[in-house]
Structure formats: C-alpha cells, structure tokens
Design a protein around this motif. Sequence first.
Motif, PDB file in Angstrom:
ATOM      1  N   HIS A  16       0.845  -1.201   0.000  1.00 32.22           N
ATOM      2  CA  HIS A  16       0.000   0.000   0.000  1.00 32.22           C
ATOM      3  C   HIS A  16       0.877   1.246   0.000  1.00 32.22           C
ATOM      4  O   HIS A  16       1.758   1.383   0.858  1.00 32.22           O
ATOM      5  CB  HIS A  16      -0.902   0.029   1.238  1.00 32.22           C
ATOM      6  N   GLY A  60      -8.155  -8.703   5.089  1.00 34.89           N
ATOM      7  CA  GLY A  60      -6.949  -8.606   4.266  1.00 34.89           C
ATOM      8  C   GLY A  60      -6.532  -7.142   4.170  1.00 34.89           C
ATOM      9  O   GLY A  60      -6.256  -6.624   3.085  1.00 34.89           O
ATOM     10  N   ASN A  62      -3.958  -5.449   4.859  1.00 36.19           N
ATOM     11  CA  ASN A  62      -2.619  -5.068   4.427  1.00 36.19           C
ATOM     12  C   ASN A  62      -2.133  -3.899   5.302  1.00 36.19           C
ATOM     13  O   ASN A  62      -2.280  -3.947   6.512  1.00 36.19           O
ATOM     14  CB  ASN A  62      -2.628  -4.741   2.930  1.00 36.19           C
ATOM     15  N   ASP A  81      -5.716  -9.320   9.060  1.00 38.19           N
ATOM     16  CA  ASP A  81      -4.821  -9.860   8.039  1.00 38.19           C
ATOM     17  C   ASP A  81      -4.091 -11.050   8.666  1.00 38.19           C
ATOM     18  O   ASP A  81      -3.958 -11.134   9.888  1.00 38.19           O
ATOM     19  CB  ASP A  81      -3.809  -8.802   7.569  1.00 38.19           C
ATOM     20  N   ILE A 109      -9.877 -14.736   7.251  1.00 43.52           N
ATOM     21  CA  ILE A 109     -11.270 -14.781   6.781  1.00 43.52           C
ATOM     22  C   ILE A 109     -12.016 -15.947   7.432  1.00 43.52           C
ATOM     23  O   ILE A 109     -13.204 -15.867   7.693  1.00 43.52           O
ATOM     24  CB  ILE A 109     -11.344 -14.897   5.236  1.00 43.52           C
ATOM     25  N   MET A 124     -11.334  -7.387  -0.252  1.00 47.95           N
ATOM     26  CA  MET A 124     -10.688  -6.958  -1.497  1.00 47.95           C
ATOM     27  C   MET A 124      -9.315  -7.606  -1.643  1.00 47.95           C
ATOM     28  O   MET A 124      -8.472  -7.529  -0.739  1.00 47.95           O
ATOM     29  CB  MET A 124     -10.549  -5.433  -1.512  1.00 47.95           C
ATOM     30  N   GLY A 125      -9.127  -8.224  -2.804  1.00 44.95           N
ATOM     31  CA  GLY A 125      -7.811  -8.787  -3.105  1.00 44.95           C
ATOM     32  C   GLY A 125      -7.458 -10.014  -2.286  1.00 44.95           C
ATOM     33  O   GLY A 125      -6.278 -10.326  -2.134  1.00 44.95           O
ATOM     34  N   GLU A 250      -6.126 -24.702   5.887  1.00 49.27           N
ATOM     35  CA  GLU A 250      -5.443 -23.404   5.828  1.00 49.27           C
ATOM     36  C   GLU A 250      -4.245 -23.413   6.762  1.00 49.27           C
ATOM     37  O   GLU A 250      -3.161 -22.960   6.416  1.00 49.27           O
ATOM     38  CB  GLU A 250      -6.440 -22.301   6.255  1.00 49.27           C
TER      39      GLU A 250
HETATM   40  C1  LIG Z   1      -3.503  -8.522  -2.645  1.00 53.37           C
HETATM   41  S1  LIG Z   1      -3.454  -8.042  -0.960  1.00 53.37           S
HETATM   42  C2  LIG Z   1      -4.901  -6.991  -0.880  1.00 53.37           C
HETATM   43  C3  LIG Z   1      -4.781  -5.942   0.185  1.00 53.37           C
HETATM   44  C4  LIG Z   1      -5.956  -4.987   0.294  1.00 53.37           C
HETATM   45  N1  LIG Z   1      -7.160  -5.648   0.727  1.00 53.37           N
HETATM   46  C5  LIG Z   1      -6.195  -4.296  -1.018  1.00 53.37           C
HETATM   47  O1  LIG Z   1      -7.193  -4.576  -1.686  1.00 53.37           O
HETATM   48  O2  LIG Z   1      -5.343  -3.463  -1.385  1.00 53.37           O
HETATM   49  C6  LIG Z   1      -4.027  -9.506  -0.106  1.00 53.37           C
HETATM   50  C7  LIG Z   1      -4.025  -9.359   1.394  1.00 53.37           C
HETATM   51  O3  LIG Z   1      -4.810 -10.411   1.935  1.00 53.37           O
HETATM   52  C8  LIG Z   1      -4.127 -10.989   3.022  1.00 53.37           C
HETATM   53  N2  LIG Z   1      -4.632 -12.367   3.188  1.00 53.37           N
HETATM   54  C9  LIG Z   1      -4.271 -13.488   2.502  1.00 53.37           C
HETATM   55  N3  LIG Z   1      -4.950 -14.547   2.951  1.00 53.37           N
HETATM   56  C10 LIG Z   1      -5.777 -14.098   3.924  1.00 53.37           C
HETATM   57  C11 LIG Z   1      -6.728 -14.733   4.765  1.00 53.37           C
HETATM   58  N4  LIG Z   1      -6.947 -16.047   4.717  1.00 53.37           N
HETATM   59  N5  LIG Z   1      -7.422 -13.973   5.649  1.00 53.37           N
HETATM   60  C12 LIG Z   1      -7.188 -12.631   5.729  1.00 53.37           C
HETATM   61  N6  LIG Z   1      -6.277 -11.979   4.964  1.00 53.37           N
HETATM   62  C13 LIG Z   1      -5.588 -12.701   4.066  1.00 53.37           C
HETATM   63  C14 LIG Z   1      -2.650 -10.876   2.627  1.00 53.37           C
HETATM   64  O4  LIG Z   1      -1.779 -11.001   3.723  1.00 53.37           O
HETATM   65  C15 LIG Z   1      -2.633  -9.500   1.999  1.00 53.37           C
HETATM   66  O5  LIG Z   1      -2.408  -8.469   2.922  1.00 53.37           O
END
Ligand SMILES: C[S@@+](CC[C@H](N)C(=O)[O-])C[C@H]1O[C@@H](n2cnc3c(N)ncnc32)[C@H](O)[C@@H]1O
Length: 255
Positions: A16, A60, A62, A81, A109, A124-125, A250
């Motif tokens: 970010h 998530g 970040n 996260d 999640i 998101m993402g 997971e």
């Molecule tokens: C591509 S980044 C997206 C960050 C932010 N949400 C955005 O849209 O800019 C993915 C994020 O999801 C987190 N993540 C991955 N698996 C996850 C999970 N099972 N639960 C929560 N967060 C997770 C990662 O650590 C990372 O920070």
Amino acid sequence: MADLADAIARLAPWFHNLHLPGGVETAPDHFLGDFPRFKWREIAPHLPADLAGARVLDIGCNAGFYSFALAARGADVLGIDVDEHYLAQARWAKAYLGADRVAFRRASIWEVDRLGRFDLVLFMGVLYHLRHPLLALDLLASTAPGLLVFQTLTHGGEGVAADAGADQGFTSRHRLEDPGWPRMAFIETTFAGDPTNWWIPNHAAVAAMLRSAGFTVEARPAHEVYICRCGKPAADPDLEAAHRAAVRLEARTDS
Ligand SMILES: C[S@@+](CC[C@H](N)C(=O)[O-])C[C@H]1O[C@@H](n2cnc3c(N)ncnc32)[C@H](O)[C@@H]1O
C-alpha cells in the motif's frame, strides 16, 4: 524526516502506498501506480460519506489504506490480516497517523463468523489467495454484512453467456467453453511468483459466485470491484463442517 524514511525502509516492502503528512509516501514506485489510492477514488463515491457509528471490517487489510480512509469518514474499523509483516506496517501507520478509530488484529477470513456483525465489509484482493474461495463467500454471507465491497483478480472479458445459469444437457458440454461461461483458472504452483495465488476467476464466475452465496451486485465502480448487498445466504447444510475443514487445511498451507 530521516527517522520517518528509516521507519518506512525498515518496514518495506510495502504493497500500500500510504500518503503520510508532509508528502511522504510508503511505496511511491508501486508497480500498479498510486495504489490503492486510484482505486479508492473510484470506489469512494459509492459509499456513504458519513459513516459515523458504522462498524466496518477490512478483511486482508494489508497496511490499512482502506481502513484509514473509512475511519476518516467516522467509522469504527477492524482491519484483519494473516500476515504479520503487513500488520506491522498497519500498526505503525495507525500510531503515526493517530488513527484511533482503527484496530488491527491478526485473523483470517476463516474466523469472520467470530468477529461480530458489521455494517460494511471490505473483502478486497483476498479471494484468489484462498484455496476454498466459494466457502469463504458462503461464510461471509452467513455473517450478514450490511454492505460488501468485493474485489478479486480476474481474467478474460466482461461477457456473461446468456444461458450460464441454465441447465445444460449432458451432450452440451461445449457450452462450458463459451468465453462468457463462469470459470476459474486453477493455479497449482505459483502465479506472478506468488504461491498464495490459487484461483483466477473470470467476471462471469465472480458474478455467479456472489449470487450463489446470496449477494446482489448493486454497483461496479471500478474494474474487478463489486459493491453488493447481502440477501439470503445460500442454504448449505455442509457449511459448518466445510468451514472446520478449511480452517484445518489453511493451517497446514500456512505452516
Ligand atoms: C492482494 S493483498 C490486498 C490488500 C488490500 N485488501 C487491497 O485490496 O489493497 C491480499 C491481502 O490479503 C491478506 N490475506 C491473505 N490470505 C488471507 C486470509 N486467509 N485472511 C485474511 N487476509 C488474508 C494478505 O496477507 C494481503 O495483505
């Protein structure tokens, strides 16, 4: 200023690009541009300007860009996260910005049903980082979020086959090859060098999965972004058992 630059360098790499007071940025050379600020500019007009009293969950989160933006509208925000690297950035930025309305917690999640109810959820993402994406949407729907902002990496065009939701005969399997048929590309090893990428859906699959989990898309403010209302979650008698299995798997994938 030197201390600030040191702190940013110590916490790198950043995904970010946070804009800090005094014009300092955490990731000015981001490969996506001024990310996620350019995306937020597209999404922001579609969300309530006044979020006073609203509870927001940023899954998530970040480094917390969206969490801070929503707290600035008056919301109480919980950012979760799984990655301590990003949480360290988020906590540092919270302290630096004095963002008292935001809390960050290490959580997945898969724990979303234990975090309470939220008026607005950002997811998101994250979907494509999950081995069990539809299960995550079902679990999220079971918590009945007021409004969902969903984003995922996608592939292919925007088309949706007219008969995508209809039954197909046994001999009509060629229909599945229509570019507008809902499909997800499975990533067995890595994508963009990242082993946490599992699935890349097309737009038709995103729309179908959101519908199937009980969400109604109200707006598409930006490419790959869907603003949804939660309707009736899909009745899935296996959800609880599948959820427990996903949590176990997971944990194994993380280790
Ligand atoms: C591509 S980044 C997206 C960050 C932010 N949400 C955005 O849209 O800019 C993915 C994020 O999801 C987190 N993540 C991955 N698996 C996850 C999970 N099972 N639960 C929560 N967060 C997770 C990662 O650590 C990372 O920070």
